[in-house]
Design a protein around this motif. Structure first.
Motif, PDB file in Angstrom:
ATOM      1  N   TYR A  36     -25.472  25.539 -39.953  1.00 36.48           N
ATOM      2  CA  TYR A  36     -24.849  26.835 -40.234  1.00 36.48           C
ATOM      3  C   TYR A  36     -25.828  27.953 -40.584  1.00 36.48           C
ATOM      4  O   TYR A  36     -25.756  28.535 -41.656  1.00 36.48           O
ATOM      5  CB  TYR A  36     -23.755  26.670 -41.308  1.00 36.48           C
ATOM      6  CG  TYR A  36     -22.725  25.659 -40.843  1.00 36.48           C
ATOM      7  CD1 TYR A  36     -21.696  26.043 -39.995  1.00 36.48           C
ATOM      8  CD2 TYR A  36     -22.838  24.295 -41.177  1.00 36.48           C
ATOM      9  CE1 TYR A  36     -20.782  25.109 -39.519  1.00 36.48           C
ATOM     10  CE2 TYR A  36     -21.929  23.364 -40.699  1.00 36.48           C
ATOM     11  CZ  TYR A  36     -20.907  23.779 -39.872  1.00 36.48           C
ATOM     12  OH  TYR A  36     -20.013  22.859 -39.394  1.00 36.48           O
ATOM     13  N   TYR A  53     -10.144  22.339 -29.443  1.00 35.60           N
ATOM     14  CA  TYR A  53     -10.361  22.167 -30.892  1.00 35.60           C
ATOM     15  C   TYR A  53      -9.041  22.456 -31.624  1.00 35.60           C
ATOM     16  O   TYR A  53      -8.791  23.545 -32.119  1.00 35.60           O
ATOM     17  CB  TYR A  53     -11.503  23.076 -31.370  1.00 35.60           C
ATOM     18  CG  TYR A  53     -12.049  22.671 -32.724  1.00 35.60           C
ATOM     19  CD1 TYR A  53     -12.880  21.559 -32.870  1.00 35.60           C
ATOM     20  CD2 TYR A  53     -11.718  23.398 -33.860  1.00 35.60           C
ATOM     21  CE1 TYR A  53     -13.365  21.184 -34.111  1.00 35.60           C
ATOM     22  CE2 TYR A  53     -12.207  23.028 -35.108  1.00 35.60           C
ATOM     23  CZ  TYR A  53     -13.029  21.923 -35.219  1.00 35.60           C
ATOM     24  OH  TYR A  53     -13.516  21.552 -36.457  1.00 35.60           O
ATOM     25  N   LEU A  55      -7.919  21.408 -34.411  1.00 37.88           N
ATOM     26  CA  LEU A  55      -7.891  21.326 -35.880  1.00 37.88           C
ATOM     27  C   LEU A  55      -7.416  22.644 -36.516  1.00 37.88           C
ATOM     28  O   LEU A  55      -6.531  22.643 -37.379  1.00 37.88           O
ATOM     29  CB  LEU A  55      -9.273  20.969 -36.445  1.00 37.88           C
ATOM     30  CG  LEU A  55      -9.764  19.542 -36.240  1.00 37.88           C
ATOM     31  CD1 LEU A  55     -10.351  19.351 -34.842  1.00 37.88           C
ATOM     32  CD2 LEU A  55     -10.805  19.157 -37.276  1.00 37.88           C
ATOM     33  N   GLY A 169      -9.873  22.775 -43.507  1.00 37.67           N
ATOM     34  CA  GLY A 169     -10.585  22.655 -42.234  1.00 37.67           C
ATOM     35  C   GLY A 169     -11.198  21.306 -41.940  1.00 37.67           C
ATOM     36  O   GLY A 169     -12.024  21.185 -41.050  1.00 37.67           O
ATOM     37  N   ASN A 171     -13.394  19.876 -43.653  1.00 42.22           N
ATOM     38  CA  ASN A 171     -14.808  19.833 -44.058  1.00 42.22           C
ATOM     39  C   ASN A 171     -15.135  18.501 -44.716  1.00 42.22           C
ATOM     40  O   ASN A 171     -16.267  18.023 -44.625  1.00 42.22           O
ATOM     41  CB  ASN A 171     -15.115  20.963 -45.062  1.00 42.22           C
ATOM     42  CG  ASN A 171     -15.216  22.313 -44.375  1.00 42.22           C
ATOM     43  OD1 ASN A 171     -15.622  22.392 -43.219  1.00 42.22           O
ATOM     44  ND2 ASN A 171     -14.828  23.361 -45.066  1.00 42.22           N
ATOM     45  N   TYR A 214     -14.645  17.571 -29.422  1.00 42.85           N
ATOM     46  CA  TYR A 214     -16.090  17.647 -29.728  1.00 42.85           C
ATOM     47  C   TYR A 214     -16.920  17.597 -28.440  1.00 42.85           C
ATOM     48  O   TYR A 214     -18.127  17.334 -28.496  1.00 42.85           O
ATOM     49  CB  TYR A 214     -16.474  16.515 -30.694  1.00 42.85           C
ATOM     50  CG  TYR A 214     -15.802  16.700 -32.027  1.00 42.85           C
ATOM     51  CD1 TYR A 214     -16.412  17.461 -33.024  1.00 42.85           C
ATOM     52  CD2 TYR A 214     -14.532  16.188 -32.268  1.00 42.85           C
ATOM     53  CE1 TYR A 214     -15.775  17.690 -34.232  1.00 42.85           C
ATOM     54  CE2 TYR A 214     -13.884  16.408 -33.469  1.00 42.85           C
ATOM     55  CZ  TYR A 214     -14.515  17.158 -34.445  1.00 42.85           C
ATOM     56  OH  TYR A 214     -13.881  17.395 -35.638  1.00 42.85           O
ATOM     57  N   THR A 221     -19.644  23.272 -28.057  1.00 49.09           N
ATOM     58  CA  THR A 221     -20.058  22.264 -29.041  1.00 49.09           C
ATOM     59  C   THR A 221     -21.484  21.807 -28.729  1.00 49.09           C
ATOM     60  O   THR A 221     -22.283  21.560 -29.639  1.00 49.09           O
ATOM     61  CB  THR A 221     -19.080  21.071 -29.050  1.00 49.09           C
ATOM     62  OG1 THR A 221     -17.756  21.585 -29.110  1.00 49.09           O
ATOM     63  CG2 THR A 221     -19.317  20.158 -30.236  1.00 49.09           C
TER      64      THR A 221
HETATM   65  C1  AVI Z   1     -16.889  22.155 -40.091  1.00 45.92           C
HETATM   66  N1  AVI Z   1     -16.386  20.874 -39.560  1.00 45.92           N
HETATM   67  C2  AVI Z   1     -15.135  20.494 -40.178  1.00 45.92           C
HETATM   68  C3  AVI Z   1     -16.355  20.817 -38.082  1.00 45.92           C
HETATM   69  C4  AVI Z   1     -15.836  19.437 -37.617  1.00 45.92           C
HETATM   70  O1  AVI Z   1     -14.836  19.414 -36.899  1.00 45.92           O
HETATM   71  O2  AVI Z   1     -16.402  18.430 -38.021  1.00 45.92           O
HETATM   72  C5  AVI Z   1     -17.729  21.084 -37.471  1.00 45.92           C
HETATM   73  C6  AVI Z   1     -17.747  20.895 -35.977  1.00 45.92           C
HETATM   74  N2  AVI Z   1     -18.602  20.145 -35.327  1.00 45.92           N
HETATM   75  C7  AVI Z   1     -18.391  20.214 -34.034  1.00 45.92           C
HETATM   76  N3  AVI Z   1     -17.325  20.979 -33.843  1.00 45.92           N
HETATM   77  C8  AVI Z   1     -16.921  21.430 -35.033  1.00 45.92           C
END
Ligand code: AVI
Length: 329
Positions: A36, A53, A55, A169, A171, A214, A221
């Motif tokens: 980051y 993605y 999430l 998120g 994390n 991912y 990514t």
């Molecule tokens: C910040 N974190 C929750 C992301 C994850 O999904 O593990 C970081 C990430 N790595 C690749 N894509 C997003």
């Protein structure tokens, strides 16, 4: 010191130390904490909008659907509360909660905690403009230090604010299992009975859905993973050739771990001048860069009970991809 010797003291000692240890260990590893920098944060913001993605969208749906219920819980017994967000970043999902809480006239202070001064300044300025009635108290620093400081200042009595910690998120998925337990145990120690923690957990699901999140088609990514090497080139005067490394993602449904690697596409030697170090890579050698754990309800209940919390709310999106879970101290 002669002119061609690196001035190691000028480099971030934590980064320098971790890179030296990580690239001499077997297997080679680098911590995802170093993703980051400004470019990495920008790339992650773009990742959050990718179709693969899921999430961010899943968590947004959960918070939007349950914002009234969350406010009743946070403000129960008519107590004011401090909403302490660990790793606030750009606060995208939190703004949804904040505007609802402000509209409802809730008595609360928003305390975003972040290690990046730039991210905190940007978020605070944006909130002051968009939600002028909101009380914001930004805290710069490491999560646990900031939390210790805040809870130390906490007052007692019937009108004392309840502490509500947000860790959104997924994390938490970037922590190794033992580190996650230690982290929640530390948070628990700093809270009083009745205080709350709201955590976003990504749940186990069809491995192909997780793998795609991912391993996106646009290659964001991959760029995010490779940016770690760009950072080492800049911050440690290294000479990684980014074109000679590839991104590789693995999801293991048995452990629930998505793992990211950087793969050497050729036999090569990399110089890290600030560390006075050369790192040989054979064709196919890899560096492990990230773990993104996916959880089960049992695992989430176990984390609560191991660290002095009780699970009081379990909120999921319509596809059951993600859960936002409230623990009570
Ligand atoms: C910040 N974190 C929750 C992301 C994850 O999904 O593990 C970081 C990430 N790595 C690749 N894509 C997003």
């Amino acid at each position: 010191m002669t002119l061609d010797q690196p001035n190691v003291a000028a480099f971030d000692p934590v980064l320098a130390d971790e890179v030296r240890r990580g690239l001499t260990s077997q297997p080679k590893r680098l911590s995802s904490r170093f993703f980051y920098d400004d470019e990495g944060s920008r790339l992650f913001s773009e990742i959050m909008h990718l179709p693969e993605y899921y999430l961010t969208r899943s968590e947004y749906e959960i918070l939007d659907t349950n914002k009234e219920q969350l406010l009743s819980l946070f403000a129960a017994d008519n107590r004011p509360f401090n909403l302490i967000e660990l790793g606030a970043g750009d606060g995208l999902k939190t703004k949804l909660l904040l505007s609802h809480f402000v509209e409802q006239g809730a008595r609360f202070t928003y305390v975003p905690v972040d290690i990046s001064a730039a991210a905190l300044d940007g978020l605070t300025a944006d909130l002051r403009q968009k939600l002028p009635a909101l009380a914001v108290q930004p805290q710069l620093g490491d999560y646990t230090e900031a939390l210790a400081q805040l809870t130390h200042q906490a007052t007692e009595g019937a009108d004392a604010p309840r502490q509500v910690v947000l860790f959104l998120g997924s994390n938490i998925g970037n922590f190794a299992p033992a580190d996650a337990v230690a982290f929640y145990a530390q948070i628990s120690q700093q809270l009083q009975p009745g205080d709350l923690v709201l955590t976003g957990f990504d749940l186990q699901k069809h491995p192909a859905v997780i793998h795609a999140a991912y391993n996106d088609r646009e290659g964001l990514t991959k760029a995010f993973n490779l940016n770690l090497l760009r950072r080492l080139n800049r911050d440690l005067d290294a000479d990684f050739n980014l074109a000679a490394f590839d991104h590789y993602e693995l999801y293991d449904p048995e452990s629930g771990e998505a793992r990211s690697y950087l793969i050497s596409q050729t036999k090569q030697t990399v110089n890290i001048r600030a560390l006075d170090m050369t790192v040989p890579f054979a064709y196919g050698d890899f560096i492990h860069t990230e773990i993104s754990r996916k959880f089960t309800r049992d695992g989430i209940e176990q984390l609560a009970s191991q660290t002095g919390f009780a699970l009081t709310q379990w909120l999921t999106d319509c596809r059951h991809y993600f859960a936002d879970v409230v623990y009570r101290k």
